[in-house]
Scaffold this motif. Sequence first.
Motif, short mmCIF file in Angstrom:
data_model
loop_
_atom_site.label_atom_id
_atom_site.label_comp_id
_atom_site.label_asym_id
_atom_site.label_seq_id
_atom_site.Cartn_x
_atom_site.Cartn_y
_atom_site.Cartn_z
N ARG A 153 0.77 -1.29 0.15
CA ARG A 153 -0.03 0.06 0.04
C ARG A 153 0.90 1.33 -0.07
O ARG A 153 1.75 1.41 0.82
CB ARG A 153 -0.94 0.18 1.10
N ARG A 155 0.34 5.67 -1.20
CA ARG A 155 -0.53 6.55 -1.88
C ARG A 155 -0.22 7.02 -3.35
O ARG A 155 0.80 7.22 -3.68
CB ARG A 155 -0.47 7.88 -0.94
N ASP A 158 1.42 10.20 -3.72
CA ASP A 158 2.97 10.10 -3.61
C ASP A 158 3.59 9.75 -4.84
O ASP A 158 4.55 10.24 -5.19
CB ASP A 158 3.35 9.16 -2.24
N MET A 238 12.84 12.23 7.22
CA MET A 238 11.85 11.57 7.88
C MET A 238 12.19 10.47 9.04
O MET A 238 11.49 10.36 10.09
CB MET A 238 11.06 10.57 6.96
N GLU A 243 9.10 10.20 11.50
CA GLU A 243 8.07 9.79 10.60
C GLU A 243 8.17 8.11 10.33
O GLU A 243 6.96 7.83 10.14
CB GLU A 243 8.10 10.72 9.52
N ASP A 245 9.41 5.85 12.19
CA ASP A 245 8.91 5.08 13.48
C ASP A 245 7.37 5.25 13.35
O ASP A 245 6.69 4.32 13.79
CB ASP A 245 9.31 5.98 14.71
N ALA A 246 6.64 6.22 13.13
CA ALA A 246 5.31 6.58 13.17
C ALA A 246 4.67 5.49 12.12
O ALA A 246 3.70 5.11 12.65
CB ALA A 246 4.91 7.93 12.80
N LEU A 247 5.40 5.38 10.84
CA LEU A 247 4.55 4.37 10.04
C LEU A 247 4.76 2.99 10.62
O LEU A 247 3.78 2.29 10.53
CB LEU A 247 5.43 4.57 8.76
N GLU A 248 5.82 2.77 11.22
CA GLU A 248 6.19 1.31 11.70
C GLU A 248 5.14 0.78 12.71
O GLU A 248 4.64 -0.19 12.81
CB GLU A 248 7.70 1.12 12.14
N THR A 249 5.10 2.03 13.83
CA THR A 249 4.19 1.60 14.87
C THR A 249 2.72 1.34 14.37
O THR A 249 1.82 0.85 15.05
CB THR A 249 4.40 2.48 16.07
N MET A 250 2.26 2.09 13.21
CA MET A 250 1.12 1.97 12.62
C MET A 250 1.05 0.74 11.67
O MET A 250 -0.24 0.43 11.28
CB MET A 250 0.67 3.23 11.90
N GLY A 251 2.01 -0.26 11.97
CA GLY A 251 1.81 -1.53 11.18
C GLY A 251 2.02 -1.11 9.74
O GLY A 251 1.54 -2.05 8.81
N ILE A 252 2.35 -0.04 9.28
CA ILE A 252 2.58 0.15 7.62
C ILE A 252 4.16 0.05 7.34
O ILE A 252 5.08 0.47 7.94
CB ILE A 252 2.08 1.72 7.54
N TYR A 257 5.55 1.79 1.79
CA TYR A 257 4.90 3.19 1.74
C TYR A 257 5.82 4.38 1.04
O TYR A 257 5.17 5.41 0.61
CB TYR A 257 4.45 3.69 3.06
#
Lengths: 376, 258
Positions: A153, A155, A158, A238, A243, A245-252, A257
Amino acid sequence: MAAGEIALVDSDSATVAIRLSGDWQVRDGMPALAVLEDGMSSRSGVSKVEFDVTELGEWDSVLVTFALQVSDFCASHKLELDRGGLPEGAQRLLGLAETVPEKSDARSAEQKSSFLARVGTAAQNGWGEATGMLAFIGEMTMAVGRLLRGRARFRMVDLGLMLQHSGADALPIITLISLLVGSIFAFVGAVQLEQFGAAIYVADLVGIAMTREMGAMMTAIVMAGRTGAAFAAQLGSMKVNQEIDALETMGISPLDYLVLPRMIALCAMMPLLCLYADFVGILGGAAVGVGMLGIAPSAYAQQTIGAVTYTHLIGGICKASVYGVLVALSGCMRGMQSGSSASAVGDATTAAVVTSIVLVVCASGVFAVLFYALGI
Amino acid sequence: MRSVSEDSQPSVHLEIRDLTMAYGSFVLQRDLNFTINRGDVFIIMGGSGCGKSTLLRHLVGLKDPAKGDVFYSGESFTESEPERRREILRGVGVTYQSGGLWSSMTLAENVGVPLGEYTDLTPREVSEVAGFKLALVGLRGFEDFYPSEISGGMQKRAGLARAIALDPEVLFFDEPSAGLDPISSRLLDDLILELRDSLGATIVIVTHELASIFAIGNNSVFLDAKTRTMIAQGDPKYLRDHAEHDDVRRFLRRGEEA
Ligand SMILES: Nc1ncnc2c1ncn2[C@@H]1O[C@H](COP(=O)(O)OP(=O)(O)OP(=O)(O)O)[C@@H](O)[C@H]1O
Ligand SMILES: [Mg+2]
């Protein structure tokens, strides 16, 4: 008043006074400790050092820094130091500087290491580098697998942005560089070929060189400096900003991405840019051929069409596709491996450009051998 | 929504067992053992550089322990399969010390990403929910701003809005009030308590802000940089006067001797 100076004065047989005179200010620099060192080595039986400030003018932290050095010197030479002579403010600052506990982490005490140890460390780093690169390639392969199964997944916005950034936005610089490279080739060729009255063969020279080799190579180098570096800088910052880290903790997966859209965009655009560069390069050559050598435009075109075969053109585009993968891969890899500080992002960007160019030149060598073996 | 009933027996939500954290051979903290109950506002304290942020990274799986384990409701996190980890993380919200907002997206898009990722909402609904979450943190009207266009304090709040996008069961905050003025910082505390009560969430906060620590914390752990382990655990108000270690009491009194 004059800049700060020191002189040694013997107070009595066992005591030496350091006479400080003049202004001790940052803008004037700091007198060297050497006077004290030399003076001490020529004296014997001294057990105590003191300060004499009767001629001292203005002072600031330079004085305190100097006093700290003297203090270290005395400690290491087992001399007693009497600071009573220093101005009161300087004594207080000195006290402050000494009460802050020094960071006694094992890591801060980086010792000078022996030559062997440095070679060992360098080898280990090299090995770590190689495994890091393999790991990244492995992870990217898995990401591409997910992409093919329709499970990655990212965007579309992007991807669109990246396509624009690594495609259309690169056209001006590619135009400039290819035009110049094409005309340089024509100049170099013309000088030699005119001696044989074979100026028309400039068209062959430029056409084949651009399509077979230079179009792909110059595009790759421009894209390494432009887009590969941008990828590394974007991903690196990033990382600094957490940023990723934020993707990783969101399971993305950040690879899906962030990296996939960049890889896809550059890999899709490189062959097109290369084709464009070939064309513009030939135009550049033609400008020189027609304008300077006086070849008729139609004859030049005819000669070029005769010289450039599909094999050349497709060979060049194949190279460009491979270079595209290499540039995108190194840019993204260096970005993702970046440390989390501003200077680390700078390093990552530099490393990205260096890695891409090295890989592109190596690949070009491999292609040369391969094409030779295949008789292309 | 879950509710917190005050009188029921507290149930363990997170358990940290024998956790040792290291960067390579550099051990940061060893043998951490503590539990966080459901509905707690749990404070992680300690001097600068003692490993608080690193501890958070372990709790949300950004880094694997050198030794030991983290349990979510009794389930080992470290040993879970990636799929299972993803499910656990779905119930977790995190805000980061350096912000962590995606700079290429507007605030609404930032908050919308987890919604789009984990729910079946239509894009319209996603943007509505995102707008609601931003309004909760006082950022109504800033939906279409990019993170670089708002102030540092607003970025903190936007990060919070993103963290609560999926109504998480556990919320981790890394220094949420650093860089905020006293009033915003106070408002943030109130907001955190409000979220705890309305979402029934467990809150884990890394903070140095003594006022917040006493105002909202009901349990805490103190990491020591010198001995490289935890040296106190319990209600911060209690620790201020009764901690065994001088360092802890001094920390909680801004360096004044107990
Ligand atoms: N990626 C890394 N590699 C190596 N060492 C690291 C890394 N990240 C952090 N450290 C080290 O780990 C230690 C703890 O870092 P951490 O960010 O957890 O501190 P902290 O307790 O959150 O501090 P602060 O209160 O200043 O945020 C620091 O000494 C740092 O040097
Ligand atoms: Mg931190």
